[in-house]
Design a protein around this motif. Sequence first.
Motif, PDB file in Angstrom:
ATOM      1  N   LEU A   1       4.929 129.577  72.049  1.00 31.66           N
ATOM      2  CA  LEU A   1       4.774 128.565  73.079  1.00 31.66           C
ATOM      3  C   LEU A   1       5.965 128.664  74.026  1.00 31.66           C
ATOM      4  O   LEU A   1       6.994 129.239  73.671  1.00 31.66           O
ATOM      5  N   PRO A   2       5.853 128.094  75.217  1.00 31.14           N
ATOM      6  CA  PRO A   2       6.989 128.168  76.133  1.00 31.14           C
ATOM      7  C   PRO A   2       8.179 127.389  75.585  1.00 31.14           C
ATOM      8  O   PRO A   2       8.014 126.326  74.981  1.00 31.14           O
TER       9      PRO A   2
ATOM     10  N   GLN B   1       3.617 121.423  82.537  1.00 33.57           N
ATOM     11  CA  GLN B   1       3.000 122.675  82.089  1.00 33.57           C
ATOM     12  C   GLN B   1       3.388 122.991  80.640  1.00 33.57           C
ATOM     13  O   GLN B   1       2.559 123.419  79.849  1.00 33.57           O
ATOM     14  N   LYS B   2       4.670 122.770  80.316  1.00 37.53           N
ATOM     15  CA  LYS B   2       5.118 122.979  78.938  1.00 37.53           C
ATOM     16  C   LYS B   2       4.407 122.021  77.990  1.00 37.53           C
ATOM     17  O   LYS B   2       3.947 122.413  76.918  1.00 37.53           O
TER      18      LYS B   2
ATOM     19  N   ALA C   1       0.908 123.122  77.282  1.00 36.93           N
ATOM     20  CA  ALA C   1       0.874 124.272  76.367  1.00 36.93           C
ATOM     21  C   ALA C   1       1.125 123.828  74.930  1.00 36.93           C
ATOM     22  O   ALA C   1       0.484 124.315  73.999  1.00 36.93           O
ATOM     23  N   TRP C   2       2.056 122.901  74.737  1.00 42.73           N
ATOM     24  CA  TRP C   2       2.403 122.443  73.394  1.00 42.73           C
ATOM     25  C   TRP C   2       1.331 121.552  72.776  1.00 42.73           C
ATOM     26  O   TRP C   2       1.310 121.354  71.567  1.00 42.73           O
TER      27      TRP C   2
ATOM     28  N   ILE D   1      -1.510 122.298  72.107  1.00 44.26           N
ATOM     29  CA  ILE D   1      -2.347 123.100  71.210  1.00 44.26           C
ATOM     30  C   ILE D   1      -2.060 122.750  69.743  1.00 44.26           C
ATOM     31  O   ILE D   1      -2.934 122.827  68.895  1.00 44.26           O
TER      32      ILE D   1
END
Length: 74
Positions: free
Chosen positions: A47-48, A61-62, A65-66, A68
């Motif tokens: 992940l980022p 955006q982070k 992504a997290w 998930i």
Amino acid sequence: IANDLAGFLLQHPSVKRIFFNGTKAESCFRKHIAPSLKAGLISCLRLPSTSPAHASLTFEQKLAAWHIILAEQH
């Protein structure tokens, strides 16, 4: 010295996924831990990085992504 994550995973066989907080965490795992594990038992996803130094993505955006990780629980 890497933590004994391989030993931890052997003691906790219900762990099926590992999520990495950025590229460095993933590369350390692949170098120090993965070679001692049976292939294909654990799924891994980078992940980022949550670090403010990782500024190519916005906080939103982070966060997206997290999310998930939450989706994996259902």
